[in-house]
Each structure stands twice: as structure tokens, then as C-alpha cells.
Design a protein around this motif. Structure first.
Motif, mmCIF file in Angstrom:
data_model
loop_
_atom_site.group_PDB
_atom_site.id
_atom_site.type_symbol
_atom_site.label_atom_id
_atom_site.label_comp_id
_atom_site.label_asym_id
_atom_site.label_seq_id
_atom_site.Cartn_x
_atom_site.Cartn_y
_atom_site.Cartn_z
ATOM 1 N N SER A 117 42.622 68.836 -15.891
ATOM 2 C CA SER A 117 42.601 67.771 -14.881
ATOM 3 C C SER A 117 43.834 67.853 -13.979
ATOM 4 O O SER A 117 43.739 67.736 -12.758
ATOM 5 N N LEU A 118 45.006 68.065 -14.609
ATOM 6 C CA LEU A 118 46.250 68.132 -13.839
ATOM 7 C C LEU A 118 46.253 69.360 -12.922
ATOM 8 O O LEU A 118 46.717 69.299 -11.785
ATOM 9 N N GLN A 119 45.732 70.495 -13.448
ATOM 10 C CA GLN A 119 45.674 71.721 -12.630
ATOM 11 C C GLN A 119 44.773 71.529 -11.414
ATOM 12 O O GLN A 119 44.981 72.152 -10.381
ATOM 13 N N SER A 120 43.749 70.665 -11.553
ATOM 14 C CA SER A 120 42.831 70.409 -10.434
ATOM 15 C C SER A 120 43.409 69.400 -9.450
ATOM 16 O O SER A 120 42.771 69.053 -8.457
ATOM 17 N N GLY A 121 44.635 68.886 -9.728
ATOM 18 C CA GLY A 121 45.294 67.955 -8.819
ATOM 19 C C GLY A 121 44.853 66.516 -8.977
ATOM 20 O O GLY A 121 45.152 65.673 -8.130
ATOM 21 N N LEU A 122 44.133 66.188 -10.065
ATOM 22 C CA LEU A 122 43.659 64.813 -10.261
ATOM 23 C C LEU A 122 44.793 63.916 -10.763
ATOM 24 O O LEU A 122 45.720 64.378 -11.434
ATOM 25 N N ARG A 123 44.704 62.623 -10.444
ATOM 26 C CA ARG A 123 45.681 61.633 -10.921
ATOM 27 C C ARG A 123 45.000 60.769 -11.981
ATOM 28 O O ARG A 123 44.217 59.874 -11.662
ATOM 29 N N PRO A 124 45.261 61.028 -13.264
ATOM 30 C CA PRO A 124 44.541 60.334 -14.341
ATOM 31 C C PRO A 124 44.914 58.853 -14.455
ATOM 32 O O PRO A 124 45.943 58.396 -13.972
ATOM 33 N N ILE A 125 44.012 58.126 -15.120
ATOM 34 C CA ILE A 125 44.250 56.729 -15.517
ATOM 35 C C ILE A 125 44.302 56.735 -17.042
ATOM 36 O O ILE A 125 43.397 57.272 -17.689
ATOM 37 N N LEU A 126 45.355 56.176 -17.632
ATOM 38 C CA LEU A 126 45.478 56.168 -19.097
ATOM 39 C C LEU A 126 44.908 54.870 -19.656
ATOM 40 O O LEU A 126 45.273 53.782 -19.218
ATOM 41 N N LEU A 127 44.003 55.002 -20.614
ATOM 42 C CA LEU A 127 43.446 53.825 -21.298
ATOM 43 C C LEU A 127 43.713 53.979 -22.795
ATOM 44 O O LEU A 127 43.198 54.891 -23.440
ATOM 45 N N ILE A 128 44.573 53.127 -23.319
ATOM 46 C CA ILE A 128 44.854 53.131 -24.767
ATOM 47 C C ILE A 128 43.742 52.320 -25.428
ATOM 48 O O ILE A 128 43.643 51.108 -25.227
ATOM 49 N N ASN A 129 42.897 52.998 -26.197
ATOM 50 C CA ASN A 129 41.725 52.343 -26.796
ATOM 51 C C ASN A 129 42.002 51.921 -28.239
ATOM 52 O O ASN A 129 42.932 52.417 -28.878
ATOM 53 N N LYS A 130 41.176 51.026 -28.741
ATOM 54 C CA LYS A 130 41.235 50.535 -30.132
ATOM 55 C C LYS A 130 42.585 49.874 -30.421
ATOM 56 O O LYS A 130 43.197 50.117 -31.476
ATOM 57 N N VAL A 131 43.063 49.044 -29.474
ATOM 58 C CA VAL A 131 44.367 48.395 -29.668
ATOM 59 C C VAL A 131 44.319 47.305 -30.737
ATOM 60 O O VAL A 131 45.341 46.752 -31.127
ATOM 61 N N ASP A 132 43.103 47.003 -31.223
ATOM 62 C CA ASP A 132 42.974 45.995 -32.284
ATOM 63 C C ASP A 132 43.133 46.603 -33.674
ATOM 64 O O ASP A 132 43.040 45.892 -34.678
ATOM 65 N N LYS A 133 43.383 47.914 -33.753
ATOM 66 C CA LYS A 133 43.558 48.556 -35.066
ATOM 67 C C LYS A 133 44.795 48.004 -35.776
ATOM 68 O O LYS A 133 45.809 47.709 -35.128
ATOM 69 N N LYS A 134 44.736 47.968 -37.115
ATOM 70 C CA LYS A 134 45.888 47.481 -37.888
ATOM 71 C C LYS A 134 47.090 48.412 -37.741
ATOM 72 O O LYS A 134 48.233 47.977 -37.719
ATOM 73 N N ASP A 135 46.808 49.732 -37.670
ATOM 74 C CA ASP A 135 47.915 50.697 -37.595
ATOM 75 C C ASP A 135 48.192 51.149 -36.157
ATOM 76 O O ASP A 135 48.737 52.225 -35.927
ATOM 77 N N ALA A 136 47.813 50.320 -35.179
ATOM 78 C CA ALA A 136 48.057 50.668 -33.766
ATOM 79 C C ALA A 136 49.560 50.776 -33.514
ATOM 80 O O ALA A 136 50.348 49.974 -34.028
ATOM 81 N N ARG A 137 49.946 51.774 -32.716
ATOM 82 C CA ARG A 137 51.368 51.955 -32.349
ATOM 83 C C ARG A 137 51.408 52.255 -30.843
ATOM 84 O O ARG A 137 51.763 53.366 -30.424
ATOM 85 N N VAL A 138 51.048 51.252 -30.067
ATOM 86 C CA VAL A 138 50.780 51.425 -28.634
ATOM 87 C C VAL A 138 51.950 52.034 -27.885
ATOM 88 O O VAL A 138 51.798 53.019 -27.160
ATOM 89 N N ASN A 139 53.164 51.461 -28.031
ATOM 90 C CA ASN A 139 54.317 51.953 -27.257
ATOM 91 C C ASN A 139 54.663 53.395 -27.598
ATOM 92 O O ASN A 139 54.990 54.197 -26.729
ATOM 93 N N GLU A 140 54.561 53.709 -28.897
ATOM 94 C CA GLU A 140 54.856 55.080 -29.337
ATOM 95 C C GLU A 140 53.839 56.068 -28.747
ATOM 96 O O GLU A 140 54.192 57.163 -28.307
ATOM 97 N N VAL A 141 52.558 55.669 -28.730
ATOM 98 C CA VAL A 141 51.497 56.532 -28.189
ATOM 99 C C VAL A 141 51.711 56.760 -26.687
ATOM 100 O O VAL A 141 51.538 57.876 -26.185
ATOM 101 N N ILE A 142 52.124 55.717 -25.957
ATOM 102 C CA ILE A 142 52.396 55.873 -24.511
ATOM 103 C C ILE A 142 53.522 56.884 -24.296
ATOM 104 O O ILE A 142 53.443 57.749 -23.416
ATOM 105 N N ASP A 143 54.576 56.803 -25.128
ATOM 106 C CA ASP A 143 55.681 57.778 -25.016
ATOM 107 C C ASP A 143 55.181 59.196 -25.277
ATOM 108 O O ASP A 143 55.588 60.148 -24.600
ATOM 109 N N LEU A 144 54.281 59.342 -26.279
ATOM 110 C CA LEU A 144 53.732 60.673 -26.597
ATOM 111 C C LEU A 144 52.915 61.217 -25.424
ATOM 112 O O LEU A 144 52.933 62.413 -25.142
#
Length: 608
Positions: A117-144
């Protein structure tokens, strides 16, 4: 025709991140379904195999309307074996929604599709899914995800991606964590504000490139792709420019576009639209349809080379034709040729034998999906052990390598590391994440053949193993085959409990009592590293003596019933998988003991 604002999007993610569930939410909230219509989960996974396995195998299109915008959505496969399909789809879209699990974070396949996608010059939209999980680690996943973008040399513009949070199963997407909205409108708004509408190029010469194929029993081969400029019209004459630069004049029959889940026929379609065209029997991936007065072919699309091959043979076992409708080499050849119409990642070659075809594909899953579809259609076929396809460059022998990520409980990590080292793997990283270890390896594809079932046993079913093709490297040397021998039947008939009760001490059984067996059929795995010949139909001699407790109850250990993928992983070079509509059997290539000895002698003579 009035010009409509069109945005094309693709949903990309790793297997099981929730792509198809998100597409369901798009369709539900765009009122595509009637009020009284019963809607199934993952409606885009319409194929029976996709439903059973819970994965997307074939990319599919649909469309929704939001205000004055038409949004075409492409649901892409998440599995590495179908990566060539994802690669081509990326060229037809304006942006991608990168779906990442809130607990797992970005996985290997996420990396592959994002890179394209990046090689094609597209600008992605990030959607963090399943944020209701017990073991969700949203901020860490965004950093990754940020780390991954930087590794893939994203531009400053691409790094400035919007971040949304979702529970796709409930049809909720939030602009900020903790928002109370119960719909996916924030996602619609983000797509519209973040993505440029396709420009109006209606006055320019026609350019439409084929990125996917389909087949219809009534109207034949169909080409699917985006109209990049001009307008495409039903019944018009066009130039077909193929990947080799040749031009042929062709006439189009029907033109279809997507509306909701349906394909509807139209007289003409504007630029920016994803269309389906009929009437050109030899249309192929990468072909460009151009106007007659100003033909401007687009750059060709490179099809990924196959990495694995196996031989498809006529079934010659004693049970041949008992359950299958199509059993001859002509039937198999016709079916493979039909598959080539739409499955461009596949390659079929004839061999020296008229009853055998060499079929090459992108991986074990790619080929096993074809076999599973064939058996459901009534075909009988015998297949050999999958073999990797080597390349030769500058006199060096190169083999495919795969990046492997294993997530395993800490107590089993030693066993996994030891097995991957034996298979010529090279460890890249190991990180402890609580009670689990995340192990990254680079392993030859050869070394991974047959490993998945071992991995499941070693991790007691608690580990996950993800792999993707990373490239080609120099040949790594010999890799040992399966350590255990096979339990081979010496007789034909029905397996008896008495016989199996005695045999189960010598290994693990693959069959139950009353299963039909024949000489040369593999009925289990030996506990030793030698093949063992056994008689599974032997029954207890009947006597006239009766006494209490004379016969102890014969309790059999439940057999291990192999799936198609497990059977393909299990077999050695001198074995075959016999696939019929009602069963999957393992057998030796040479059924009788005498034939197997002669084959072994001939191999020894060649080595000497």
C-alpha cells in the motif's frame, strides 16, 4: 451520465483481525439489507469453504452509498498464500483501512499488505479493532504500528494517518476511546475527509486495467478492474493490450458495476468505477482496455511466482471410482484448465505420464483449497508430497525462505526453538510477553513442510504460528524428513477392533474400527522410525467357552483423523494422499511389499 463522486477502499489486515466483520458493518449501516432479511456473519465470505474455515480466500467487491459519495469496498484475503491477489487489488483503490487487533498488534501479513500500500503511494487509515478485549493494549499497539511504518520507509504524509478505535462485531467505530456513538459514521467521515475523490477524467481516452478474473457459466470469462480514465460502454470496440505489448481489437459485451452486494448491468461506467466486463474470452490479469483512436496501455502487473508444487495423479487405489464421479486424467485436466481461467497464481504443467500433472501454487493452503474444492465437486485424485520450487541464479541454487512468528507459552519455547533449529531456521528475535514468548525465525520453506502439526503438539494447542514468504536465499542443505515410520496395512477388508487394539501399542492410529482398508494403505504412524506392516482386519478366534471376565473390554485410544492439510504435511516422498469426495486416505506409492522392495533397490542402485 452525471459524474458521481467515487472512492475505492480496501480493508487489509492479518488473518482473523475482523476484515469481513467490518465489511458486514459497512453494509448493515448503509441499509443494503431489507428490514426482514436474515443477515449471516461475514456475508462476504460466501464460499462454503470460507464459511467453514472462517477465512477469506477470494477477494470480493461490494459498494455502499454515504451521502453523495459511492464507496466501493474490497474485502481482501489475509493469508500469505493469497498475497498476489492482495497486491493487485491495492492498485485499484484510493486508500486502505489497516485493521489491527488491539491485543496481537501488527503481524507478518500486516507488514506485507501495508508495504504494498505504501509503495503504491496510498495514505492508510488505522483502525484498532477489538478494543473491548480484556488483554487489549491499545497504546502499545499504536506505537508498534508507527515502528512498522518507519521500517517500511513511509513518507511524512503517510505517517500522518488518522487513528480510529472499533468493535467491528458490534458495528461500532469511535474517533476517540470512550466515545458513546453506536455506529461506524466516524469511519465514513474519516474516509471522505482523508481521501481524495477520484478525479473526473471522462474526456480522456479510455484506460481500464484488469486486476482480477471471474468466470460465469453463461457468459464466460469476466475481467474485473478499475476504469482509470474515459468512459467504458456496453457493446463498444476496444484495443486489448496485453503484458507483452501486443494489441488486439475486441468487442465488449456487457458491463457490470457493484451496487451493495449485487452485480448490476449498466450501459456505461465512468472513470474511478470498479467494473466487470464480459465478451473477451482470452482476457487476463494486467491487460489494459484502451480506446481505438488513442491506445495507451498501462504498466503491466507482475504475477508472483509459485513457490510449491505437487503432482496430481489419477487415483489408482483398489477403491478407485467407489465414490467419485470424475476419475479419469481427462476429467482432472479439464478441471485444472478451468481453474487456470481465474486462478492466476496457479501453474499447471504436463509430465512424462499422461495420468500425472505438475501443479504449482503459492503455498500449501493455496493448493489444498483447490483440492478441497475438487473433492466437493466429485473428483478423485491422488497427490504427492509438496515440493519447493528452487531458482538458479549465477550458478547458485536458491530456495524460498519464510519469516515465521511463533507466540508460545514460555514452558514450550525450548521445544519450538530446538525443532526450528533442526529445520535450518535462523532465530531473529525472542521477546517475553507475560506468560508467552514471541519467537521470530527465518526458515526455509522446505523446513516448514509438515511442521504445523508438530508445532500444535509441542505447544499443546496453545501456540500460534504465522508465516510469510520473505524472499530467496542460497540452498541451506539437507533437512531430515518425518522421524516416524508408517503403519501399513497388509490386507484388504474392514478394520477390526481386536486387531486395532493390538496395533495401537505400536503407534498412533488414523482409522476407526469398520473402516475399509486395502494393502499398502497407511493406517497410522509408527512409534519407531521404521515402516511397520500390520494386519488390521484380523479378528479374534471364536470359541465355545464362556466365562465371566474372560474377555477384558477392548478400549481403543481415539484415532487421529487427519485433515487434508495435515495429510499433505504428513506424507513422505514415497507416499501419496488419496482424495475422494467421502474420504482422505494415506497410501504408499507402491502398494505391495514386493513393489516397495524393488523401488528401494532401484534407489540404492542409483545412489551407488
Amino acid at each position: 451520465m452525471s459524474y458521481q463522486k467515487i472512492i475505492n477502499i480496501a480493508v487489509i489486515a492479518h488473518v482473523d483481525a475482523g476484515k469481513s466483520t467490518l465489511v458486514n458493518a459497512f453494509l448493515s449501516q448503509s441499509h443494503v439489507f431489507r428490514e426482514n432479511e436474515e443477515v449471516v456473519d461475514c456475508i462476504m465470505d460466501s464460499n462454503a469453504l470460507e464459511r467453514e474455515r472462517g477465512i477469506t480466500i477470494y477477494s470480493k467487491n461490494c459498494s455502499v452509498n454515504y451521502g453523495e459519495y459511492k464507496i466501493n469496498i474490497v474485502d481482501t484475503p489475509g493469508h500469505a498464500d493469497f498475497s498476489s491477489e492482495v497486491e493487485r487489488i491495492i492498485k485499484t483503490v484510493d486508500t486502505v483501512i489497516l485493521l489491527v487487533d488491539s491485543a496481537e498488534g501488527p503481524m507478518p501479513q500486516t507488514r506485507f499488505v501495508l508495504q504494498k500500500s505504501l509503495q503504491s503511494g496510498l495514505r492508510p487509515i488505522l483502525l484498532i479493532n477489538k478494543v473491548d478485549k480484556k488483554d487489549a493494549r491499545v497504546n502499545e499497539v499504536i506505537d508498534l504500528v508507527y515502528d512498522l511504518f518507519l521500517e517500511l520507509n513511509a513518507t511524512d504524509d503517510q505517517l500522518d494517518f488518522p487513528i480510529l478505535y472499533g468493535i467491528a462485531k458490534q458495528g461500532i467505530v469511535m474517533a476517540e476511546m470512550g466515545d458513546t456513538n453506536q455506529d461506524i459514521n466516524p469511519l465514513f467521515e474519516t474516509i471522505i475527509h482523508h481521501t481524495q475523490v477520484y478525479p473526473n477524467l471522462s474526456d480522456e481516452p479510455l484506460q481500464m486495467q484488469v486486476s482480477a478474473l471471474a468466470y460465469d457459466d453463461y457468459i464466460g470469462r469476466l475481467g474485473i478492474g478499475r476504469v482509470y480514465s474515459g468512459t467504458i460502454k456496453e457493446g463498444s470496440s476496444v484495443f486489448l493490450c496485453d503484458n507483452e505489448g501486443k494489441k488486439q481489437q475486441k468487442k465488449l459485451n456487457q458491463i457490470f458495476i457493484y451496487k451493495g452486494l449485487s452485480r448490476i448491468q449498466v450501459k456505461e461506467a465512468q472513470c474511478g468505477e470498479i467494473v466487470v466486463v464480459s465478451g473477451i474470452s482470452d482476457i487476463s490479469i494486467g491487460d489494459t482496455l484502451c480506446s481505438l483512436d488513442n491506445p495507451l496501455p498501462m504498466p503491466s502487473i507482475k504475477i508472483e511466482e509459485p513457490t510449491l508444487s505437487m503432482n496430481f495423479m489419477v487415483n489408482t487405489s483398489p477403491f478407485q471410482g467407489k465414490s467419485g464421479k470424475y476419475v479419469t486424467s481427462r476429467n482432472i485436466k479439464e478441471r485444472l484448465e478451468k481453474e487456470l481461467e481465474v486462478n492466476v497464481g496457479l501453474k499447471v504443467e504436463e509430465t512424462s505420464s499422461t495420468d500425472c500433472f505438475k501443479v504449482s501454487g503459492r503455498g500449501e493452503l493455496h493448493l489444498s483449497i483447490l483440492l478441497e474444492n475438487m473433492r466437493r465437486e466429485g473428483y478423485e485424485v491422488a497427490v504427492s508430497k509438496p515440493e519447493v520450487i528452487f531458482h538458479r541464479e549465477e550458478g547458485k541454487l536458491l530456495e524460498p525462505m519464510e519469516e515465521v512468528i511463533c507466540l508460545v507459552p514460555n514452558e514450550y519455547s525450548g521445544s519450538v526453538i530446538s525443532k526450528l533449529n533442526l529445520r535450518k531456521g535462523l532465530m531473529k528475535d525472542i521477546v517475553e510477553e507475560g506468560s508467552y514468548s514471541r519467537i521470530e525465525y527465518l526458515v526455509p520453506t522446505r523446513g516448514l513442510l509438515g511442521y504445523r502439526s508438530e508445532f500444535i503438539n509441542d505447544t499443546h494447542g496453545e501456540g500460534t504460528l504465522v508465516r510469510r514468504l520473505s524472499g530467496y536465499e542460497e540452498y541451506k542443505g539437507e533437512i531430515n524428513q518425518r522421524a516416524n515410520g508408517a503403519l501399513i496395512s497388509t490386507e484388504q477388508g474392514k478394520a477390526m477392533t481386536y486387531a486395532l487394539w493390538n496395533i495401537q501399542e505400536r503407534g498412533q492410529l488414523f482409522i476407526e474400527p469398520q473402516t475399509e482398508v486395502y494393502e499398502g494403505m497407511i493406517i497410522g504412524m509408527s512409534a519407531r522410525n521404521l515402516d511397520m506392516e500390520v494386519n488390521p482386519i484380523k479378528n479374534k478366534k471364536l470359541t465355545a467357552i464362556r466365562s465371566t471376565g474372560a474377555d477384558e473390554a477392548m478400549k481403543l485410544i481415539p484415532p487421529r483423523i487427519l485433515s487434508l492439510e495435515e495429510a499433505l504435511e504428513f506424507i513422505n516422498d514415497d507416499e501419496l494422499v488419496e482424495i475422494t469426495p467421502d474420504s482422505i486416505r494415506l497410501r504408499k506409492k507402491y502398494l505391495t511389499n514386493i513393489e516397495r522392495r524393488q523401488y528401494a533397490r532401484s534407489l540404492n542402485a542409483v545412489e551407488e
